[in-house]
Design an enzyme around this catalytic site. Structure first.
Site, PDB file in Angstrom:
ATOM      1  N   GLY A  89       0.813  -1.211   0.000  1.00 50.14           N
ATOM      2  CA  GLY A  89       0.000   0.000   0.000  1.00 50.14           C
ATOM      3  C   GLY A  89       0.848   1.263   0.000  1.00 50.14           C
ATOM      4  O   GLY A  89       0.547   2.242  -0.705  1.00 50.14           O
ATOM      5  N   THR A  90       1.917   1.265   0.775  1.00 53.12           N
ATOM      6  CA  THR A  90       2.760   2.461   0.878  1.00 53.12           C
ATOM      7  C   THR A  90       3.350   2.817  -0.485  1.00 53.12           C
ATOM      8  O   THR A  90       3.305   3.972  -0.916  1.00 53.12           O
ATOM      9  CB  THR A  90       3.890   2.209   1.904  1.00 53.12           C
ATOM     10  N   GLN A  97      -7.800  -0.307   3.145  1.00 54.55           N
ATOM     11  CA  GLN A  97      -8.660  -0.950   4.151  1.00 54.55           C
ATOM     12  C   GLN A  97     -10.015  -1.370   3.584  1.00 54.55           C
ATOM     13  O   GLN A  97     -10.854  -1.885   4.331  1.00 54.55           O
ATOM     14  CB  GLN A  97      -8.886   0.009   5.341  1.00 54.55           C
ATOM     15  N   SER A 113      -3.416  -3.295  -0.881  1.00 60.15           N
ATOM     16  CA  SER A 113      -2.320  -4.055  -0.282  1.00 60.15           C
ATOM     17  C   SER A 113      -2.834  -5.441   0.100  1.00 60.15           C
ATOM     18  O   SER A 113      -3.822  -5.567   0.832  1.00 60.15           O
ATOM     19  CB  SER A 113      -1.850  -3.295   0.959  1.00 60.15           C
ATOM     20  N   HIS A 128      -1.929  -7.868   2.091  1.00 60.12           N
ATOM     21  CA  HIS A 128      -1.964  -8.444   3.451  1.00 60.12           C
ATOM     22  C   HIS A 128      -3.146  -7.951   4.281  1.00 60.12           C
ATOM     23  O   HIS A 128      -3.372  -8.421   5.390  1.00 60.12           O
ATOM     24  CB  HIS A 128      -0.636  -8.200   4.182  1.00 60.12           C
ATOM     25  N   THR A 186      12.251  -7.123 -10.937  1.00 59.54           N
ATOM     26  CA  THR A 186      11.689  -8.443 -11.236  1.00 59.54           C
ATOM     27  C   THR A 186      10.441  -8.671 -10.392  1.00 59.54           C
ATOM     28  O   THR A 186      10.459  -8.464  -9.176  1.00 59.54           O
ATOM     29  CB  THR A 186      12.748  -9.531 -10.926  1.00 59.54           C
ATOM     30  N   CYS A 198       0.750   1.427  12.613  1.00 64.01           N
ATOM     31  CA  CYS A 198       2.041   2.093  12.544  1.00 64.01           C
ATOM     32  C   CYS A 198       2.209   3.116  13.652  1.00 64.01           C
ATOM     33  O   CYS A 198       3.312   3.504  13.957  1.00 64.01           O
ATOM     34  CB  CYS A 198       2.234   2.743  11.183  1.00 64.01           C
TER      35      CYS A 198
END
Ligand code: PLP
Length: 394
Positions: A71-72, A179, A199, A201, A237, A325
């Site tokens: 995501g970042t 989210q 993202s 995860h 890659t 975070c």
């Protein structure tokens, strides 16, 4: 001890079906997707399939999906990429005060590069007022970046309306949907979205892999330069097993979305109502309506959130104080500040975040321990001295 995992906004467990789909790309089909031989072609085809699944989930075309490391990176590519590529048209960017740091710190970096950034205030529920966006738009606005849903308090924004306002003024619209995948139905065309970050995860896929939707024809400059993979927008890659995992995870999330949203909503509501009715001096951060189906965020007066999280952990319940975070630093959350929560009230925050893997009896177990844990912490908390004595008979 049977553990209860209520920290799904920080990260989710890997769905066993996702692991199964990824496994052959670690040990059997390990070719570089750019290689011409059979091993390379198998990897290329796997990327292609994951790209199609990812695009389908948000109503996009496969070639509009760029795979990233999460995501970042997707937020950085969207915001830096659009800013630098469109700087000849203008230098103004609009975002909100409650964005994730992946957006806020990218905007701060761009301010140092000569861009002007407007940070829109939100209302006490964390909503961006479309009128305030209209007022903030100028002739030099090139990009508006507003998250689909907030990671701390769960507020869902009206991205369709906000995107429409950006487009009416000729600006691009980016949304951080990290989210929201599998929780908020999204169609990039209906929602007026040009750039969308996700993202894996956060929806039972692997860590370290994400995607950015880039609408066809959108002017974007890469952030990472190199061999020109991902249409030149993200060299390096490709992480084939990770991308296969993202594709499988998003496919499963979409297939189960209706039932899992219903299930998470009822577990969330039981947790919210049960907690508010069994604990005094407790408030909900964020709205009751228009909130992510998997998010409950409470403010308990007279205690520290960290002590609460550690006490729950001893009872086998994993939750968090706020965003993943910020939970390791003691700064008051910028999101709570933005919705007007006073510093002393922001200290006792608890975020409970669910996934489709949670069950209703876990809510009951949580409700069974929370009043006692709060009472014990308050009994030893110096902040309890601040509590006004209740009036006689009250
Ligand atoms: N944006 C939001 C709203 C998030 O909640 C997160 C992670 O918590 C990110 C971006 C960053 O995603 P990643 O951890 O994949 O870099």
């Amino acid at each position: 001890m049977q553990r209860i995992y209520f920290d799904n906004s920080a990260t989710t467990c890997l769905d066993p079906k996702v692991l199964e789909a990824m496994r052959p790309y670690f040990d059997q089909w390990y070719g570089n997707a750019s290689s011409l031989h059979a091993l390379g072609r198998e990897s290329y085809n796997a990327l292609d399939e994951a790209r199609r699944k990812t695009a389908k989930a948000i109503g996009a075309q496969a070639r509009e999906i760029i795979f990233t490391s999460g995501g970042t990176e997707s937020d950085n590519l969207a915001i830096q990429g659009a800013a630098f590529a469109n700087s000849s048209k203008g230098n103004h960017i609009i975002t909100s005060t409650i964005e994730h740091h992946a957006v806020l710190n990218t905007c701060r970096f761009l301010e140092g590069q000569g861009f002007k950034v407007t940070y829109l205030a939100v209302d006490p529920h964390g909503k961006v007022d479309p009128e305030s966006l209209k007022k903030a738009m100028t002739k030099s606005t090139i990009l508006v970046s507003i998250m689909t849903a907030n990671n701390e308090i769960g507020t869902i924004q009206d991205v369709r309306e906000l995107g429409g306002i950006a487009h009416d003024a000729g600006a691009l619209f980016h949304t951080d949907a990290v989210q929201s995948i599998g929780k908020v139905p999204l169609d990039v065309t209906r929602e007026n979205i040009d750039l969308l970050a996700m993202s894996a995860h956060k929806f039972h896929g692997p860590k370290g892999v994400g995607a950015l939707f880039v609408r066809k024809g959108t002017n974007l400059r890469p952030v990472v330069y190199g061999g020109g993979q991902e249409r030149g927008l993200r060299s390096s890659t490709e992480n084939v097993p990770g991308i296969v995992g993202l594709g499988k995870a998003i496919e499963l999330s979409m297939a189960e979305m209706t039932e899992s949203v219903e299930k998470m909503t009822s577990i969330r509501d039981r947790i919210i109502q049960g907690t508010l009715s069994s604990v005094d001096d407790c408030n909900l951060n964020g709205p009751l309506e228009g909130r992510l189906c998997n998010n409950a965020n409470f403010r308990f007066d007279y205690i520290e959130g960290e002590a609460l999280v550690l006490s729950l952990d001893l009872k086998g319940i994993a939750a968090s104080t706020g965003s993943a975070c910020s939970s390791r630093d003691s700064e008051t959350s910028h999101v709570l500040k933005a919705i007007g929560v006073r510093n002393e009230h922001a200290r006792g925050t608890l975020r409970v975040s669910l996934s489709r893997m949670n069950a209703m009896d876990e809510a009951d177990e949580f409700l069974g321990v929370i009043p006692e844990v709060i009472a014990r912490l308050r009994a030893i908390s110096p902040m309890s001295m601040l509590k006004k004595p209740s009036s006689p008979g009250g």
